[in-house]
Design an enzyme around this catalytic site. Structure first.
Site, PDB file in Angstrom:
ATOM      1  N   ASP A 178      36.857  37.442  33.004  1.00  0.00           N
ATOM      2  CA  ASP A 178      35.291  38.319  33.277  1.00  0.00           C
ATOM      3  C   ASP A 178      35.033  39.046  32.071  1.00  0.00           C
ATOM      4  OD1 ASP A 178      33.478  38.614  35.407  1.00  0.00           O
ATOM      5  OD2 ASP A 178      34.077  40.360  35.666  1.00  0.00           O
ATOM      6  N   GLN A 192      36.507  44.249  40.578  1.00  0.00           N
ATOM      7  CA  GLN A 192      35.288  43.664  40.753  1.00  0.00           C
ATOM      8  C   GLN A 192      34.494  45.677  40.878  1.00  0.00           C
ATOM      9  OE1 GLN A 192      33.173  41.458  42.472  1.00  0.00           O
ATOM     10  NE2 GLN A 192      31.735  42.731  42.428  1.00  0.00           N
ATOM     11  N   LYS A 240      34.214  35.011  45.141  1.00  0.00           N
ATOM     12  CA  LYS A 240      34.440  34.243  44.502  1.00  0.00           C
ATOM     13  C   LYS A 240      35.966  33.549  44.643  1.00  0.00           C
ATOM     14  CE  LYS A 240      33.077  37.818  41.157  1.00  0.00           C
ATOM     15  NZ  LYS A 240      33.153  39.267  41.262  1.00  0.00           N
TER      16      LYS A 240
END
Length: 283
Positions: free
Chosen positions: A123, A100, A56
């Protein structure tokens, strides 16, 4: 057999998206003098998570953005992680925040996801973001499902009126992709590993989304000829959640593993960060 089976090339589309995003980032910098920043938070030392965070960060660099990496130790508490997220929420330079998944067992992951400010939830992991997306209100969708939808739209695959069967019910994949398909007027059945008569239900599907997290759990013989097959799984040995190798010649369209859904996840995360930057910096 399908007359022609279309390979849904997520890798190729993600590269095209990045080229467009690079231009948009250059415009933001030219107009505001500020570089968009994505903050990534990694708790612990899970090797797979470290790879994903690095990928990323590399994607940010390719489009001209900056990534700030926050790496916390394995023994981090929920309170410490909440404090780190709050600091990023209050940092005017940060346009998006990625926590994450998964986090170590002692952390309340849901509480930490929901701490992320809605305007920085690029996200699509917060309950508020999920709710707004489900109601067809403005929100950043969960990155993998949103990437799947972008891929289906790019190839102009009809969704309205089609029967989509989603196999999987996770809060960041199965549930949101079902809501996104429903918002596009598909008829949606959500299944999972404990569903009775699963093969029969999948056999009815015009669109099959494999999101169950088990290698080749969805057998080729369960899928009817001419179905669209989206495999969101990735496991050791390059296997997905579907027996793609045995069904791809019968499918109307299918995602390869790797090179299908995976690249779209990262491209969508970056696209949503750029969109956040444009709003935040008013570029």
């Amino acid at each position: 057999m399908a007359a022609t089976s279309t390979l849904l090339d997520g890798k190729g589309l993600s590269k095209a998206m990045e080229a467009d995003l690079k231009v948009r980032v250059e415009k933001i910098i030219a107009q505001t003098g500020k570089v968009p920043v994505l903050a990534t938070i990694l708790v612990g030392n899970d090797p797979s998570s470290e790879v994903y965070v690095k990928m990323k960060g590399n994607a940010c660099e390719r489009v001209g953005m900056t990534s700030v990496r926050v790496h916390l130790p394995e023994e981090t508490t929920t309170e410490e992680l909440l404090a780190a997220i709050e600091k990023l929420n209050n940092d005017e330079q940060i346009c998006g925040i990625l926590l994450q998944h998964p986090v170590p067992h002692q952390i309340d992951e849901r509480a930490c996801f929901d701490k992320i400010a809605i305007d920085k939830d690029v996200d699509g992991v917060t309950c508020l973001g999920f709710g707004r997306m489900s109601m067809n209100e403005p929100a950043y969708g969960s990155a993998t499902p949103a990437g799947i939808m972008e891929l289906l739209k790019h190839y102009k695959l009809p969704l309205a009126g089609k029967h989509a069967v989603v196999v999987g019910r996770s809060p960041i994949l199965g549930k949101p992709v079902a809501m996104m398909l429903l918002n596009e007027n598909a008829t949606v059945t959500i299944c999972h590993s404990k569903t009775d008569n699963l093969p029969a239900l999948i056999k009815q599907a015009d669109i099959v989304v494999g999101a169950v997290g088990r290698p080749e759990f969805i057998r080729a013989e369960w899928i009817k000829d001419g179905a669209v097959v989206v495999d969101a799984g990735y496991h050791k040995g390059g296997l997905g959640d579907v027996e793609i190798s045995k069904v791809k010649d019968r499918a109307a369209a299918y995602t390869p593993v790797p090179g299908g859904v995976g690249p779209m996840t990262i491209a969508t995360l970056i696209a949503q960060t750029v969109a956040s930057a444009e709003k935040k910096l008013k570029a």
